[in-house]
Design a protein around this motif. Structure first.
Motif, mmCIF file in Angstrom:
data_model
loop_
_atom_site.group_PDB
_atom_site.id
_atom_site.type_symbol
_atom_site.label_atom_id
_atom_site.label_comp_id
_atom_site.label_asym_id
_atom_site.label_seq_id
_atom_site.Cartn_x
_atom_site.Cartn_y
_atom_site.Cartn_z
ATOM 1 N N THR A 122 0.819 -1.199 0.000
ATOM 2 C CA THR A 122 0.000 0.000 0.000
ATOM 3 C C THR A 122 0.857 1.254 0.000
ATOM 4 O OG1 THR A 122 -1.604 -1.194 1.335
ATOM 5 C CG2 THR A 122 -1.869 1.171 1.217
ATOM 6 N N ASP A 123 0.387 2.249 -0.696
ATOM 7 C CA ASP A 123 0.987 3.578 -0.611
ATOM 8 C C ASP A 123 0.454 4.261 0.639
ATOM 9 O OD1 ASP A 123 2.296 6.054 -1.644
ATOM 10 O OD2 ASP A 123 0.210 6.708 -1.736
ATOM 11 N N ALA A 124 1.350 4.646 1.530
ATOM 12 C CA ALA A 124 0.932 5.152 2.838
ATOM 13 C C ALA A 124 0.145 6.451 2.739
ATOM 14 C CB ALA A 124 2.164 5.359 3.723
ATOM 15 N N LEU A 125 0.434 7.287 1.753
ATOM 16 C CA LEU A 125 -0.212 8.596 1.662
ATOM 17 C C LEU A 125 -1.636 8.507 1.142
ATOM 18 C CD1 LEU A 125 -0.008 11.674 1.898
ATOM 19 C CD2 LEU A 125 0.922 11.713 -0.424
ATOM 20 N N THR A 126 -1.849 7.716 0.081
ATOM 21 C CA THR A 126 -3.163 7.684 -0.574
ATOM 22 C C THR A 126 -4.014 6.487 -0.199
ATOM 23 O OG1 THR A 126 -2.282 6.480 -2.478
ATOM 24 C CG2 THR A 126 -2.194 8.896 -2.564
ATOM 25 N N ALA A 211 -6.415 0.118 -8.130
ATOM 26 C CA ALA A 211 -5.958 1.497 -8.281
ATOM 27 C C ALA A 211 -4.653 1.630 -7.520
ATOM 28 C CB ALA A 211 -6.995 2.478 -7.740
ATOM 29 N N ALA A 212 -3.626 2.188 -8.153
ATOM 30 C CA ALA A 212 -2.293 2.250 -7.539
ATOM 31 C C ALA A 212 -1.696 3.637 -7.726
ATOM 32 C CB ALA A 212 -1.378 1.198 -8.163
ATOM 33 N N ARG A 213 -0.921 4.053 -6.746
ATOM 34 C CA ARG A 213 -0.077 5.237 -6.897
ATOM 35 C C ARG A 213 1.321 4.744 -7.232
ATOM 36 N NH1 ARG A 213 2.526 9.116 -2.356
ATOM 37 N NH2 ARG A 213 3.222 10.809 -3.717
ATOM 38 N N LEU A 214 1.811 5.120 -8.408
ATOM 39 C CA LEU A 214 3.100 4.607 -8.873
ATOM 40 C C LEU A 214 4.249 5.434 -8.321
ATOM 41 C CD1 LEU A 214 2.060 3.772 -12.527
ATOM 42 C CD2 LEU A 214 1.901 2.374 -10.478
ATOM 43 N N HIS A 215 4.167 6.743 -8.448
ATOM 44 C CA HIS A 215 5.106 7.651 -7.768
ATOM 45 C C HIS A 215 4.611 9.079 -7.951
ATOM 46 C CE1 HIS A 215 6.919 9.109 -11.537
ATOM 47 N NE2 HIS A 215 6.930 7.859 -11.932
#
Length: 810
Positions: A122-126, A211-215
């Motif tokens: 998981t992306d911690a921010l989103t 849904a993913a946050r890549l960078h």
């Protein structure tokens, strides 16, 4: 064993009920090391005074043993919160005093592992998934569908039993000018914006997707089962919904909005040739790059829009720079499959005007006036990311072509690619490679072929990138060397040209394709030794009812065939199998009618091509022409009585025609030819189950369990059989195992929801599973009805009626 994390859940910080469902099997594995039990379930307490909580103690530190019911209830706590209860059924408790206080601590440790696994994915921010999770899902989906792209593979899977999807979509989305947010409002404000955007994308992404946050501000969306059109529509929805958000600025009381650009790519539509032979991990990265390229084009075209990968060449080009001597630099390159000789119309978006017209009846009509085409250009030299072009004509000398003007691929005036825009212009060779461009080569070949009763063309593919030993060597030098190698085998005077950036084409008059095979194999071996991976396709005239102008396209199909050859020389002469490869590709992409035409042509070339005949039968069955399909499968069996594909497909068609006895005979013959044919075993088991011959059905399913990939395909059938026979605990165990093999098995999720409702357990869990099943297979009305039942059980009658309406509308 590690817990399986839900790919599109809000995977940050605390665990929720959805996470508990996702890691249920992991909890079972951990607790089974301390406690013996037959089966299990989850329960979510409705309130603090729920009777099920009695005995846990004020801090939920004590498990509860119910000896009369042979149950142990273990509280599942994380960070001081009770998330749910693990119910172990048929439990045997050896040392109650020791285990009852120990089990909650064991469960807490397992939940902490689940939380850590969730954090890694998981992306911690989103709260969205990471790029690694996105790629992993793509790779798994490619493994499921890639067999359907290879020759004759259309019958190797049964959607009614295994549920494979035909492909998937990938969307890459980037926020426009996001760096300005941090510059104007600070980094913390920018992070708050990203967190809110992540929440929006989590809600918009389909439940079966990722849904993913890549960078930074780059996001990716994995959309299983989405066609190219559906993928683009989803991307447009993401961009549109984002533009509706308003982000307040507390310091000033003002607010601002954001726009985004997106690129869309679809599997398998946007992959080509030998890319299908690459490992799934490589295919996933190729598709990712294509979506990124489409995103870059969307940004170059002005942002706040979507570009589909397959539309880049047709409508995504831009004039970068005007050069002397009527030359231009344009944004299209090999990445967009641009080729020398392609013609484009040039237009300017600045010429468009918004019109507001009032009609005679008083109604106002809005629209944009059409732009004016400034002229026509032709590509001369094509690089990786850009190309150089020449102006062929201007519609008005006063309307000069300028940087920023857009390109529209010009349609050919006829099916013959050799039709020139300027027929009197002399053919020219490329200065760097010494080869004719595509259009000039085809013009020269067309001028000569009309005089010939027979001729052949050879298409050789060489690596698109320079060799590692000389990375600075230009592609033109590689092409010149490839042409020189081939000429030593085909003749020094042979007409030769650039068919595309990585393909060299040869025209050989009065030559038969088969007579060129030896020379082609020698050329392919030499090319592979000097330049790396290479393949050669050969086609000729006359061939079936193809015209002289069709030979170039047939040559390309032969090359695609050669690229898929698993071993030996990668050389193919256009034949019945080449047409079968082309037909199977079209079938995998959903174009059934075009696939049928290819299979028919394949059979005209070789009526004994049982792969093509079997595939033609599948197409006919897909279109509802069961009788015609049965005739094709019967003809295959007449030539090859032990052909398992035809026998199995015949059985399926007979089932559709309600000819149960004939269907059973066909499946049994298939098993005699291949005792481990898992789909025949499943079909026979299903037929026995429908006849209430439950023990016979169970025997077939047990045999299927021992076949290759048997458990993944069979467990939900065993679960359904146990459910029908009233063996609910056995059904639950099979479903847990089925979901371990495939967490997105819609049929298993649906049956698990039914189990929770039948046993009067937590309807909230039943709702969660029913929603997943309906999202994965919205075409199944029974899934919507089960969701309606779960909602009624919770007193949510309005939502239940909506779900029931969806069921009736399917």
């Amino acid at each position: 064993m590690q817990p399986t994390s839900a790919p599109n859940a809000a995977l940050s910080a605390p665990l929720g009920q959805g996470d508990l469902i996702a890691c249920e099997q992991f909890l079972r594995e951990v607790l089974s090391r301390f406690l013996t039990f037959k089966t299990h379930s989850l329960y979510f307490p409705r309130a603090g005074d729920d009777p099920a909580l009695e005995g846990f103690g004020p801090d939920f530190s004590q498990a509860v043993h119910l000896p009369a019911e042979r149950k142990v209830l273990v509280p599942l706590c994380a960070e001081g919160r009770l998330l749910g209860v693990f119910i172990a059924r048929g439990a045997s408790l050896g040392a109650p005093r020791t285990l009852l206080p120990l089990l909650p601590r064991v469960a807490a440790m397992a939940l902490e592992q689940a939380r850590l696994a969730k954090a890694l994915a998981t992306d911690a921010l989103t709260g969205l998934a990471t790029g690694g999770t996105l790629l992993a899902n793509m790779e798994r989906e490619i493994e499921r569908v890639q067999d359907r792209i290879l020759p004759g593979a259309a019958a190797l899977a049964d959607p009614g039993l295994s549920g494979p999807r035909g492909g998937f979509g990938l969307v890459m989305l980037d926020l426009d000018f996001f760096s300005r947010v941090a510059g104007r409002h600070g980094f913390l404000a920018a992070e708050a914006v990203l967190a809110r955007v992540g929440g929006l994308f989590s809600r918009l992404c389909p439940q079966e997707g990722v849904a993913a946050r890549l960078h930074d501000d780059l996001f990716g969306f994995f959309l299983p089962g989405a066609s190219a059109t559906r993928c683009r529509e989803a991307a447009e929805s993401f961009v549109r919904e984002l533009s509706r958000l308003s982000f307040p600025v507390p310091a000033t009381g003002e607010s601002f909005g954001l726009t985004a650009s997106a690129g869309a790519a679809a599997y398998p539509q946007d992959l080509r040739g030998g890319q299908f032979a690459a490992p799934p991990a490589e295919q996933a990265r190729v598709l990712l790059r294509k979506a990124q390229k489409a995103l870059a084009v969307a940004k170059d075209l002005g942002r706040d829009q979507v570009m589909a990968c397959h539309r880049i060449l047709a409508e995504g080009g831009v004039v970068l720079e005007t050069l002397p001597l009527s030359r231009l630099a344009v944004s299209l390159g090999r990445f967009a499959e641009a080729e020398a000789g392609q013609r484009f119309l040039v237009w300017s978006p600045r010429d468009e005007r918004r019109r507001d017209v009032r009609k005679s009846d008083g109604e106002r009509v809005f629209g944009r006036s059409p732009t004016v085409f400034k002229g026509e250009i032709v590509l001369l030299e094509v690089g990786e990311d850009m190309a150089f072009a020449e102006v062929l004509q201007l519609t008005d000398p006063h309307l000069s072509i300028a940087p920023g003007d857009r390109l529209l691929l010009a349609q050919e005036e006829s099916g013959d690619e050799a039709s020139p825009a300027a027929p009197d212009a002399p053919p020219r060779r490329d200065k760097a490679s010494g080869l004719y461009g595509r259009r000039d080569f085809l013009r020269l070949a067309a001028a000569d072929r009309e005089k010939r009763q027979a001729f052949s063309m050879v298409l050789a593919q060489v690596p698109e990138t320079p060799r590692e030993s000389s990375p600075e060597r230009p592609a033109e030098a590689e092409a010149a060397e490839a042409a020189a190698i081939c000429r030593t085998h085909f003749g020094q005077d042979v007409l030769c040209g650039r068919f595309s950036s990585s393909k060299i084409v040869f025209y050989l008059p009065d030559r038969d394709p088969e007579s060129l095979r030896g020379a082609a194999e020698a050329a392919q071996a030499a090319l592979a030794e000097r330049l790396g991976q290479a393949a050669v396709g050969i086609a000729g005239y006359p061939c079936l009812d193809y015209s002289r102008a069709d030979v170039a396209e047939n040559c390309r199909k032969a090359l695609d065939h050669a690229l898929l050859l698993p071993e030996g020389p990668k050389v193919a002469v256009f034949d019945s199998l080449s047409l079968t490869v082309s037909g199977d590709r079209l079938f995998a992409m959903g174009d059934v009618y075009a696939a049928m035409e290819e299979f028919k042509q394949a059979l005209l070339s070789d009526e004994d091509n049982i792969l093509a005949r079997n595939s033609l039968g599948i197409c006919l069955a897909r279109l509802g022409r069961a009788e015609a399909a049965r005739a094709e499968f019967t003809r295959v069996i007449g030539r090859d009585p032990k052909n398992t594909m035809a026998l199995y497909n015949l059985g399926c068609v007979c089932r559709r025609l309600s000819e149960t006895k004939a269907a059973r005979t066909a499946f049994q013959k298939c098993l005699r030819a291949d005792p481990g044919h898992v789909f025949s075993l499943l079909r026979l088991g299903r037929m026995a189950e429908e006849d209430r011959r439950y023990e016979t059905a169970r025997k077939y399913y047990r045999r299927a369990m021992g076949a290759r990939n048997g458990p993944a395909l069979t467990l939900r059938h065993l679960a359904r059989l146990a459910f029908v026979r009233g063996r609910l605990e056995e059904a639950r165990e099979h479903l847990h195992q089925a979901l371990l093999h495939d967490p997105k098995d819609a049929f298993s999720l649906h049956l698990m929801a039914r189990l929770y409702l039948e046993e009067g357990q937590d309807p909230a869990i039943a709702e969660a599973m029913a929603r997943q099943a309906a999202a994965l297979r919205p075409d199944r009305p029974e899934f919507w009805r089960e969701l309606s039942r779960a909602l009624v059980a919770q007193g949510r009658d309005g939502e239940a009626r909506e779900a029931l309406a969806r069921a009736e509308g399917v």
